[in-house]
Design an enzyme around this catalytic site. Structure first.
Site, PDB file in Angstrom:
ATOM      1  N   LYS A 118       0.673  -1.215  -0.158  1.00 45.69           N
ATOM      2  CA  LYS A 118      -0.011   0.426   0.113  1.00 45.69           C
ATOM      3  C   LYS A 118       1.035   1.226   0.424  1.00 45.69           C
ATOM      4  CE  LYS A 118      -4.456  -1.878   1.089  1.00 45.69           C
ATOM      5  NZ  LYS A 118      -5.380  -1.375   0.040  1.00 45.69           N
ATOM      6  N   ASP A 149      -8.311   0.488   6.142  1.00 48.07           N
ATOM      7  CA  ASP A 149      -8.135  -1.157   7.406  1.00 48.07           C
ATOM      8  C   ASP A 149      -6.478  -1.142   8.383  1.00 48.07           C
ATOM      9  OD1 ASP A 149     -10.423  -2.966   7.590  1.00 48.07           O
ATOM     10  OD2 ASP A 149      -9.707  -3.117   4.866  1.00 48.07           O
TER      11      ASP A 149
END
Length: 400
Positions: free
Chosen positions: A75, A123
């Protein structure tokens, strides 16, 4: 659960928009931005011949994104890249000229960035990337986290100077809340999922992920025949499969999308033939993949080049963490977080099933690429599930 792609768009070309986002020019741009990062280093690609032999395939390579940019996850390439692109675009509008990535730290651009606020739901890993990107350019970030995000992951985001907003509910509710508040306050949402009318920024996030494919193809002795890709909303899987399709054309690998059985929104979408939201289930240990609505952009890509969709169970994910930490033969030890090895879990499940092997043409000549999408982003949880700390895993078995 296992499903071959029967969508009418399967094997059709990407849309012009998606081909541009995930194509060569987009990947070039992502690499230029990455090169401008002080702590940039190519992540390792590991060969695991012993495990390949156990699974009855010709070769197995794992790209280890647990080493990426100090954030411990793939990410790091997406949210931060999108933030930097958006700052340069805003600077270009205000200064009336094209602004290059080399100018990110210039006084003129810093002043503009200081007036911008970027928001997202997470998340854990995506929020960390957005917060880091905002910190790098001197912008403000506000990260919305749901009740299932661990305190350790929240602290890791806050370290980059982000303001944290805790909400009740799950990931999809945090996405909606982030969008609502940002619209009220004039902030820019940098989401890794898309919805009607909001596609370009998630496309930029996906574009950042194409760097993984670029690096892997440079190091692989031969192109892969299969790639098993974990999915939450589907953006990572779509970016990987999309760029592989652009780069390799008809020689692209079969792309298998793997999700937790408890949060399989892309699988359900493939089964229905259209994007659908699924009912919330019990939380999954694969927390970074716990999503209940697919990204519309991701589905548009995966409906064309996702060849199969499948799920894995909780114990599959934990088993992979332990298997990579305690490898066979001369294979290197790899620290893989709860969600990081889901693709490998999918491969292991297929390798042990004659019908699935045949359906995917997985055999002794197959060359499989897996991405370890995260390291131990919650070290305490990792030690609990593996019985060793990440540091102990690395010490016990250094790669040859």
């Amino acid at each position: 659960m296992f499903l071959l792609n029967r969508h009418p768009d399967h094997r059709q070309p990407l849309t012009k928009e998606d081909a541009a986002t995930l194509g060569t020019a987009g990947a070039d741009a992502a690499e230029r931005f990455l090169a401008a990062r002080d702590n940039h280093a190519e992540t390792p690609l590991h060969a695991l011949p012993a495990l390949a032999g156990e699974l009855g395939i010709g070769a197995l390579h794992i790209k280890d994104e647990g080493k990426r940019l100090g954030l411990g996850s793939f990410k790091a390439l997406g949210g931060a890249y999108a933030v930097m692109q958006l700052v340069l675009e805003e600077a270009g509008k205000r200064l009336g000229r094209t602004v290059d990535v080399a100018e990110l730290q210039s006084p003129d651009v810093k002043v503009i960035a200081a007036g911008m606020t970027f928001a997202c739901a997470t998340d854990g890993n995506h929020g960390r990337s957005v917060a880091q990107g905002a910190g790098l350019v001197g912008a403000r970030s506000v990260i919305f986290v749901h009740s299932g995000v661990s305190n350790e992951r929240v602290a890791a985001i806050a370290r980059f100077g982000a303001e944290i907003v805790r909400i009740a509910g799950d990931y999809d509710q945090s996405v909606r809340e982030a969008a609502r508040v940002a619209a009220e306050r004039g902030w820019t949402v940098v989401s890794d999922t898309s919805w009607p009318g909001y596609e370009r920024i998630p496309g930029l996030v996906m574009q950042g992920y194409t760097v993984i494919v670029r690096e892997a193809l440079k190091r692989l002795p031969e192109p892969p025949t299969h790639v098993f890709l974990q999915a939450g909303v589907g953006g990572f899987a779509a970016a990987m499969a999309g760029h592989l399709a652009v780069m390799l054309g008809q020689g692209r690998p079969r792309a298998i999308v793997v999700e937790p059985a408890r949060a399989a929104c892309v699988y359900a979408t493939a089964k229905a033939g259209r994007p659908i939201a699924i009912a919330h289930s019990k939380p999954t240990v694969m927390a970074m993949l716990e999503c209940y609505e697919p990204s519309l952009v991701a589905w548009r890509v995966l409906s064309r080049i996702g060849d199969a969709f499948m799920t894995v169970d909780e114990e599959d994910a934990v088993s992979v963490m332990n298997r990579l930490a305690r490898p066979s033969g001369d294979d290197p030890a790899i620290v893989s977080g709860e969600s990081g090895g889901a693709g490998l879990a999918g491969l292991i499940r297929v390798a042990g099933d004659k019908k699935m092997r045949a359906a995917l043409h997985l055999d002794a000549g197959s060359r499989v690429l897996i991405v370890n999408s995260e390291g131990a982003t919650d070290p305490g949880r990792y030690a609990e599930l593996v019985g060793m700390t990440p540091e102990e895993v690395v010490r016990v078995r250094q790669p040859a």
